[in-house]
Design a protein around this motif. Structure first.
Motif, PDB file in Angstrom:
ATOM      1  N   MET A 184       0.814  -1.206   0.000  1.00  0.00           N
ATOM      2  CA  MET A 184       0.000   0.000   0.000  1.00  0.00           C
ATOM      3  C   MET A 184       0.850   1.260   0.000  1.00  0.00           C
ATOM      4  SD  MET A 184      -3.240  -0.225  -0.248  1.00  0.00           S
ATOM      5  CE  MET A 184      -2.998  -1.484  -1.457  1.00  0.00           C
ATOM      6  N   LYS A 185       2.105   1.126   0.380  1.00  0.00           N
ATOM      7  CA  LYS A 185       2.963   2.303   0.468  1.00  0.00           C
ATOM      8  C   LYS A 185       3.020   3.074  -0.842  1.00  0.00           C
ATOM      9  CE  LYS A 185       6.554   2.532   3.888  1.00  0.00           C
ATOM     10  NZ  LYS A 185       7.872   2.182   4.300  1.00  0.00           N
ATOM     11  N   GLU A 186       2.839   2.387  -1.954  1.00  0.00           N
ATOM     12  CA  GLU A 186       2.904   3.061  -3.254  1.00  0.00           C
ATOM     13  C   GLU A 186       1.752   4.045  -3.451  1.00  0.00           C
ATOM     14  OE1 GLU A 186       0.684  -0.781  -3.773  1.00  0.00           O
ATOM     15  OE2 GLU A 186       2.620  -0.279  -2.885  1.00  0.00           O
ATOM     16  N   LEU A 187       0.699   3.924  -2.663  1.00  0.00           N
ATOM     17  CA  LEU A 187      -0.438   4.833  -2.754  1.00  0.00           C
ATOM     18  C   LEU A 187      -0.362   5.957  -1.722  1.00  0.00           C
ATOM     19  CD1 LEU A 187      -3.303   2.256  -3.384  1.00  0.00           C
ATOM     20  CD2 LEU A 187      -2.121   3.695  -5.048  1.00  0.00           C
ATOM     21  N   PHE A 188       0.794   6.044  -1.055  1.00  0.00           N
ATOM     22  CA  PHE A 188       1.021   7.075  -0.059  1.00  0.00           C
ATOM     23  C   PHE A 188       2.369   7.730  -0.331  1.00  0.00           C
ATOM     24  CE2 PHE A 188      -2.159   4.400   1.739  1.00  0.00           C
ATOM     25  CZ  PHE A 188      -2.899   5.193   2.595  1.00  0.00           C
ATOM     26  N   ALA A 211      -6.892   0.415   5.976  1.00  0.00           N
ATOM     27  CA  ALA A 211      -6.138  -0.220   7.063  1.00  0.00           C
ATOM     28  C   ALA A 211      -4.760   0.423   7.190  1.00  0.00           C
ATOM     29  CB  ALA A 211      -6.018  -1.722   6.819  1.00  0.00           C
ATOM     30  N   PHE A 212      -4.120   0.666   6.048  1.00  0.00           N
ATOM     31  CA  PHE A 212      -2.804   1.321   6.064  1.00  0.00           C
ATOM     32  C   PHE A 212      -2.932   2.734   6.620  1.00  0.00           C
ATOM     33  CE2 PHE A 212       0.907   3.438   4.130  1.00  0.00           C
ATOM     34  CZ  PHE A 212       1.898   2.565   4.539  1.00  0.00           C
ATOM     35  N   ASP A 227      -1.980   9.438  -1.599  1.00  0.00           N
ATOM     36  CA  ASP A 227      -1.696  10.004  -2.923  1.00  0.00           C
ATOM     37  C   ASP A 227      -2.339   9.065  -3.938  1.00  0.00           C
ATOM     38  OD1 ASP A 227      -0.684  11.490  -5.004  1.00  0.00           O
ATOM     39  OD2 ASP A 227       1.350  10.695  -4.831  1.00  0.00           O
ATOM     40  N   LEU A 228      -3.663   9.067  -3.933  1.00  0.00           N
ATOM     41  CA  LEU A 228      -4.423   8.104  -4.732  1.00  0.00           C
ATOM     42  C   LEU A 228      -4.625   8.627  -6.151  1.00  0.00           C
ATOM     43  CD1 LEU A 228      -7.110   7.247  -2.022  1.00  0.00           C
ATOM     44  CD2 LEU A 228      -4.924   6.107  -2.458  1.00  0.00           C
ATOM     45  N   PRO A 229      -4.112   7.904  -7.142  1.00  0.00           N
ATOM     46  CA  PRO A 229      -4.225   8.360  -8.529  1.00  0.00           C
ATOM     47  C   PRO A 229      -5.621   8.179  -9.137  1.00  0.00           C
ATOM     48  CG  PRO A 229      -3.054   6.276  -8.441  1.00  0.00           C
ATOM     49  CD  PRO A 229      -3.308   6.692  -7.023  1.00  0.00           C
TER      50      PRO A 229
END
Length: 104
Positions: free
Chosen positions: A1-5, A35-36, A17-19
């Protein structure tokens, strides 16, 4: 999930940072994102306490500082830290509604 933050250096936390639009994510992805975020959100009060501690130290320095330029610098640093705290509280509260959706 880190890639979305994205890590925000100023705030000292990861922020979403949701695209895509929220509804474009599957229910499973939404659950993982939430959850993240809840983990991050849970650390915000601790981060605020750290910053408040730093402000208190700087205020103590300020009360003993006789150099005008250094006093101005300390005041500026205190104001910036207070601004960061304000922004952290906004993040903490802004996504509270989204976090509640996870539990429904």
């Amino acid at each position: 999930m880190k890639e979305l933050f994205t890590y925000d250096e100023r705030l000292g936390i990861f922020i979403p940072d949701l695209p895509m639009e929220w509804d474009e994510y599957t229910k499973g992805e939404q659950h993982s994102i939430l959850a993240f975020w809840e983990t991050i959100r849970g650390h915000i009060p601790d981060r605020i306490k750290e910053l408040e501690s730093t402000i208190n130290r700087k205020q103590t320095q300020l009360s003993d500082e006789s150099n005008f330029v250094l006093s101005c610098q300390l005041n500026s640093e205190i104001a910036e830290l207070a601004s960061v705290i304000n922004d952290l509280w906004l993040w903490y509260r802004a996504d509270q509604g989204i976090s509640e959706k996870m539990h429904n």
